[in-house]
Write a protein that holds these residues in place. Structure first.
Motif, PDB file in Angstrom:
ATOM      1  N   LEU A 193       5.775  25.538 -12.310  1.00  0.00           N
ATOM      2  CA  LEU A 193       6.976  25.726 -11.490  1.00  0.00           C
ATOM      3  C   LEU A 193       7.019  24.779 -10.285  1.00  0.00           C
ATOM      4  CD1 LEU A 193       7.716  29.569 -11.470  1.00  0.00           C
ATOM      5  CD2 LEU A 193       9.157  27.723 -12.360  1.00  0.00           C
ATOM      6  N   PRO A 194       5.938  24.622  -9.518  1.00  0.00           N
ATOM      7  CA  PRO A 194       5.980  23.642  -8.409  1.00  0.00           C
ATOM      8  C   PRO A 194       6.253  22.221  -8.899  1.00  0.00           C
ATOM      9  CG  PRO A 194       4.099  25.106  -8.172  1.00  0.00           C
ATOM     10  CD  PRO A 194       4.664  25.364  -9.529  1.00  0.00           C
ATOM     11  N   LEU A 195       5.744  21.873 -10.061  1.00  0.00           N
ATOM     12  CA  LEU A 195       6.015  20.546 -10.610  1.00  0.00           C
ATOM     13  C   LEU A 195       7.509  20.352 -10.847  1.00  0.00           C
ATOM     14  CD1 LEU A 195       5.145  17.873 -12.048  1.00  0.00           C
ATOM     15  CD2 LEU A 195       5.041  19.215 -14.151  1.00  0.00           C
ATOM     16  N   LEU A 196       8.147  21.347 -11.460  1.00  0.00           N
ATOM     17  CA  LEU A 196       9.573  21.228 -11.753  1.00  0.00           C
ATOM     18  C   LEU A 196      10.408  21.142 -10.475  1.00  0.00           C
ATOM     19  CD1 LEU A 196       9.753  23.807 -14.684  1.00  0.00           C
ATOM     20  CD2 LEU A 196       9.925  21.321 -14.859  1.00  0.00           C
ATOM     21  N   LEU A 197       9.927  21.767  -9.402  1.00  0.00           N
ATOM     22  CA  LEU A 197      10.678  21.761  -8.147  1.00  0.00           C
ATOM     23  C   LEU A 197      10.427  20.494  -7.324  1.00  0.00           C
ATOM     24  CD1 LEU A 197      10.154  25.484  -7.041  1.00  0.00           C
ATOM     25  CD2 LEU A 197      12.249  24.462  -7.950  1.00  0.00           C
ATOM     26  N   LEU A 198       9.185  20.008  -7.297  1.00  0.00           N
ATOM     27  CA  LEU A 198       8.808  18.934  -6.379  1.00  0.00           C
ATOM     28  C   LEU A 198       8.849  17.538  -6.987  1.00  0.00           C
ATOM     29  CD1 LEU A 198       5.814  20.674  -4.569  1.00  0.00           C
ATOM     30  CD2 LEU A 198       8.151  20.364  -3.730  1.00  0.00           C
ATOM     31  N   ALA A 199       8.669  17.422  -8.301  1.00  0.00           N
ATOM     32  CA  ALA A 199       8.649  16.092  -8.914  1.00  0.00           C
ATOM     33  C   ALA A 199       9.940  15.308  -8.661  1.00  0.00           C
ATOM     34  CB  ALA A 199       8.366  16.203 -10.406  1.00  0.00           C
ATOM     35  N   PRO A 200      11.136  15.930  -8.772  1.00  0.00           N
ATOM     36  CA  PRO A 200      12.353  15.161  -8.486  1.00  0.00           C
ATOM     37  C   PRO A 200      12.419  14.654  -7.046  1.00  0.00           C
ATOM     38  CG  PRO A 200      12.876  17.151  -9.728  1.00  0.00           C
ATOM     39  CD  PRO A 200      11.452  17.269  -9.302  1.00  0.00           C
ATOM     40  N   LEU A 201      11.698  15.305  -6.116  1.00  0.00           N
ATOM     41  CA  LEU A 201      11.744  14.919  -4.709  1.00  0.00           C
ATOM     42  C   LEU A 201      10.698  13.860  -4.361  1.00  0.00           C
ATOM     43  CD1 LEU A 201      12.128  18.485  -3.119  1.00  0.00           C
ATOM     44  CD2 LEU A 201      13.942  16.830  -3.628  1.00  0.00           C
ATOM     45  N   LEU A 202       9.535  13.922  -4.994  1.00  0.00           N
ATOM     46  CA  LEU A 202       8.418  13.071  -4.591  1.00  0.00           C
ATOM     47  C   LEU A 202       8.107  11.931  -5.559  1.00  0.00           C
ATOM     48  CD1 LEU A 202       5.938  15.844  -3.346  1.00  0.00           C
ATOM     49  CD2 LEU A 202       7.351  14.326  -1.952  1.00  0.00           C
ATOM     50  N   ARG A 228       0.835  -1.191   0.000  1.00  0.00           N
ATOM     51  CA  ARG A 228       0.000   0.000   0.000  1.00  0.00           C
ATOM     52  C   ARG A 228       0.874   1.246   0.000  1.00  0.00           C
ATOM     53  NH1 ARG A 228      -5.257  -0.335   1.033  1.00  0.00           N
ATOM     54  NH2 ARG A 228      -5.320   1.628   2.151  1.00  0.00           N
ATOM     55  N   ALA A 229       0.418   2.253  -0.710  1.00  0.00           N
ATOM     56  CA  ALA A 229       1.183   3.490  -0.835  1.00  0.00           C
ATOM     57  C   ALA A 229       1.104   4.304   0.448  1.00  0.00           C
ATOM     58  CB  ALA A 229       0.639   4.307  -2.002  1.00  0.00           C
ATOM     59  N   GLY A 230       2.189   5.058   0.735  1.00  0.00           N
ATOM     60  CA  GLY A 230       2.252   5.898   1.917  1.00  0.00           C
ATOM     61  C   GLY A 230       2.070   7.368   1.586  1.00  0.00           C
ATOM     62  N   ALA A 231       2.439   8.214   2.543  1.00  0.00           N
ATOM     63  CA  ALA A 231       2.218   9.663   2.410  1.00  0.00           C
ATOM     64  C   ALA A 231       2.974  10.255   1.230  1.00  0.00           C
ATOM     65  CB  ALA A 231       2.628  10.364   3.707  1.00  0.00           C
ATOM     66  N   ARG A 232       4.195   9.749   0.982  1.00  0.00           N
ATOM     67  CA  ARG A 232       4.984  10.296  -0.128  1.00  0.00           C
ATOM     68  C   ARG A 232       4.288  10.057  -1.471  1.00  0.00           C
ATOM     69  NH1 ARG A 232       9.455   8.307  -3.267  1.00  0.00           N
ATOM     70  NH2 ARG A 232      10.823  10.023  -3.948  1.00  0.00           N
ATOM     71  N   ALA A 233       3.654   8.905  -1.603  1.00  0.00           N
ATOM     72  CA  ALA A 233       2.944   8.606  -2.846  1.00  0.00           C
ATOM     73  C   ALA A 233       1.770   9.561  -3.063  1.00  0.00           C
ATOM     74  CB  ALA A 233       2.456   7.162  -2.827  1.00  0.00           C
ATOM     75  N   TRP A 234       1.038   9.860  -1.978  1.00  0.00           N
ATOM     76  CA  TRP A 234      -0.085  10.794  -2.123  1.00  0.00           C
ATOM     77  C   TRP A 234       0.410  12.203  -2.403  1.00  0.00           C
ATOM     78  CZ3 TRP A 234      -4.482   8.609  -3.101  1.00  0.00           C
ATOM     79  CH2 TRP A 234      -4.735   7.335  -2.592  1.00  0.00           C
ATOM     80  N   GLY A 235       1.591  12.553  -1.874  1.00  0.00           N
ATOM     81  CA  GLY A 235       2.198  13.834  -2.240  1.00  0.00           C
ATOM     82  C   GLY A 235       2.565  13.863  -3.712  1.00  0.00           C
ATOM     83  N   ALA A 236       3.059  12.716  -4.225  1.00  0.00           N
ATOM     84  CA  ALA A 236       3.375  12.633  -5.647  1.00  0.00           C
ATOM     85  C   ALA A 236       2.117  12.811  -6.488  1.00  0.00           C
ATOM     86  CB  ALA A 236       4.028  11.283  -5.945  1.00  0.00           C
ATOM     87  N   LEU A 237       0.998  12.271  -6.012  1.00  0.00           N
ATOM     88  CA  LEU A 237      -0.263  12.442  -6.740  1.00  0.00           C
ATOM     89  C   LEU A 237      -0.628  13.915  -6.870  1.00  0.00           C
ATOM     90  CD1 LEU A 237      -2.934  11.477  -7.987  1.00  0.00           C
ATOM     91  CD2 LEU A 237      -3.824  11.192  -5.669  1.00  0.00           C
ATOM     92  N   VAL A 238      -0.471  14.661  -5.800  1.00  0.00           N
ATOM     93  CA  VAL A 238      -0.774  16.096  -5.843  1.00  0.00           C
ATOM     94  C   VAL A 238       0.078  16.785  -6.903  1.00  0.00           C
ATOM     95  CG1 VAL A 238      -0.719  18.253  -4.549  1.00  0.00           C
ATOM     96  CG2 VAL A 238      -1.526  16.151  -3.445  1.00  0.00           C
ATOM     97  N   VAL A 239       1.359  16.435  -6.944  1.00  0.00           N
ATOM     98  CA  VAL A 239       2.260  17.035  -7.934  1.00  0.00           C
ATOM     99  C   VAL A 239       1.833  16.650  -9.351  1.00  0.00           C
ATOM    100  CG1 VAL A 239       4.623  17.014  -8.813  1.00  0.00           C
ATOM    101  CG2 VAL A 239       4.208  17.181  -6.358  1.00  0.00           C
TER     102      VAL A 239
END
Length: 511
Positions: free
Chosen positions: A191-200, A18-29
């Motif tokens: 811009l948030p996508l370019l910043l956060l996608a590599p992290l999440l 099951r996916a955790g919090a990081r996965a749901w953060g990736a969904l937002v991105v």
């Protein structure tokens, strides 16, 4: 409690993690490009009157301003989905986001209709890298079926809501800023996508992609691009040789593509998937739903502004209830399909969309602003549920390694739906408008010619023209409403067809 399930043979098998919090953060991105691309398509409908006044495009150029993006995007989706499977879906997503933002900024300041069309085509090129990547990444991030269904529901809701909210966003921006602001919103969204996608978002690709198939890529582009361009040409110019030639070229390229995919050892697209009723049926429901949504928005946004005479922001607010219904429908259907067959749910939901188009066809010129708001809410109820379920079924029919190709097909259906919604339904509206427009005697020749092109042209040409201008404008508005009735009947037929497809192919596709 053990982390095990029982497979159909009765043996214990490990349940997917099951996916955790990081996965749901990736969904937002990953929702950011979804919202942007879908807003981009429909927000432009509200900007057309302003663009028509500023750049003075012809009726054909108006359709190209909308469709250049979708035509290029549709032609490249399968190729880009395959490319993402090879080089990495996250990498392709970041490349696409950068190009999309850059050319959107250029489109915002285009001085002519021709340059705006060219910029829209470039945006379509980079847009083709965004959508397959986002949906394919969801397939690899969420391995648990129920979690993935919820993630896809949120994703599909973002897509549907973006399409529906586009006019609202456009209305707010156009009430205060230049029409170019419609395109500039890409920059702060990406811009948030370019910043956060590599992290999440973790990188994913097909572990055994096989050799690159340039011939297959070229054939897919000719088939999809030629089909979209041919349909558009026939809708705008009738049965002319160019449109027929493009359709024939697309058919030949598609035939050769299918033959090649059956022969090569590692095809870029498994055409055998189309023999799976769940997969092909979900794609067709997806296509027909988007045609209905974009076609509705194409004529309703113009009706509210040019027939009812509403300010752009006021017209946009009429659609807000429908946006809220679409959000609720897309999310609530996830719980409903746990206990009710997905195919049955789609049929019932699309019945609401059928009723929406039927209501507009019956009311005709007597439709009120409240009636339009109710019709859009009814349409949104069906589209929200259908998009969520169809996208989940498309992903569930393929292994994770082929998620990019399957996602590309899903997005191809969406983009062809956007093209057909504006081209076929928009072309029908234009044809009926021109056929039924009765120019009052004594009308100025230049005004009459402008009115024969589009209703927007009639509004611009008759401004300040006195009683003669008012008579011509009233005739143009009446002709436009005749076109809306014909278009609404066609939309109702499309929804009936989608219901039949869902009933035959999607029943029995639940957990």
């Amino acid at each position: 409690m053990t982390n095990e399930t029982i497979d159909p043979m009765g043996t214990a098998a490990s349940a997917p993690p099951r996916a955790g919090a990081r996965a749901w953060g990736a969904l937002v991105v990953l929702m950011l490009p979804v919202l942007l691309v879908s807003i981009d398509i429909t927000a432009l409908n509200f900007a057309l009157p302003a663009i028509a006044t500023s750049l003075q495009p012809s009726a054909t150029q108006q359709l190209w301003i909308i469709d250049a993006y979708s035509l290029v995007l549709a032609a490249l989706l399968v190729a880009m989905g395959n490319l993402g499977d090879r080089i990495g879906r996250r990498k392709l997503l970041l490349i696409g986001a950068t190009g999309f933002a850059a050319f959107s900024a250029l489109a915002a300041f285009a001085p002519t209709a021709e340059l705006l069309i060219a910029a829209r085509a470039a945006i379509g090129f980079f847009g083709a890298t965004l959508m397959p990547s986002t949906l394919a990444l969801l397939r690899t991030i969420f391995l648990d079926r129920r979690q993935r269904r919820l993630a896809v529901a949120i994703w599909a809701t973002a897509f549907s809501v973006g399409s529906a909210a586009g006019p609202v966003v456009g209305g707010v921006l156009l009430a205060h800023f230049h029409w170019g602001s419609i395109f500039l919103i890409a920059v702060p969204v990406l811009l948030p996508l370019l910043l956060l996608a590599p992290l999440l978002v973790d990188e994913s690709r097909d572990p055994a992609p096989g050799p690159i198939d340039p011939i297959g890529i070229a054939l897919s582009m000719l088939a999809l691009g030629g089909l979209a361009a041919g349909i558009k040409e026939l809708a705008a110019g009738g049965l002319d040789p160019i449109g027929i030639g493009l359709i024939v070229l697309a058919a030949l390229a598609g035939w050769q593509f299918v033959r090649r995919m059956r022969r090569v050892a590692q095809p870029m697209l498994d055409v055998g998937l189309f023999r799976v009723p769940q997969f092909s049926g979900a794609l067709l429901v997806n296509l027909l739903s988007v045609i209905a949504l974009t076609g509705f928005l194409f004529f309703v946004t113009q009706h509210l502004q040019l027939v009812e005479g509403m300010a752009v922001l006021d017209a946009a607010l009429v659609l807000v209830p429908g946006v809220l219904v679409m959000i609720a429908s897309g999310l609530l259907v996830v719980r409903i399909v746990r206990s009710v067959d997905p195919g049955v749910v789609v049929v019932i939901a699309l019945g609401s969309s059928l009723a929406a188009y039927g209501m507009l066809a019956v009311l005709g010129e007597q439709v009120t602003i409240v009636g339009i708001a109710v019709a859009f809410a009814m349409l949104g109820l069906g589209i929200g549920a259908a998009e969520t379920i169809s996208n989940d079924l498309i992903l569930s029919a393929v292994p994770p390694a082929k998620a990019g190709a399957a996602s590309a097909l899903s997005e191809t259906a969406y983009e062809f739906g956007a093209v057909l919604g504006t081209t076929l339904l928009g072309g029908l509206l234009t044809a009926v408008y021109r056929a039924t427009l009765v120019v009052p005697a004594g009308s100025d020749g230049a005004m009459a010619q402008a009115a024969r092109e589009t209703l927007g042209g009639a509004v611009a040409a008759t401004e300040g023209a006195g009683a003669a201008g008012e008579r011509l404008l009233e005739a143009a508005r009446t002709a436009f409403d005749h076109g809306v009735i014909a278009t609404s009947i066609s939309g109702a037929v499309l929804m009936l067809l989608a219901m039949l497809v869902a009933w035959r192919s999607l029943r029995g596709s639940g957990d």
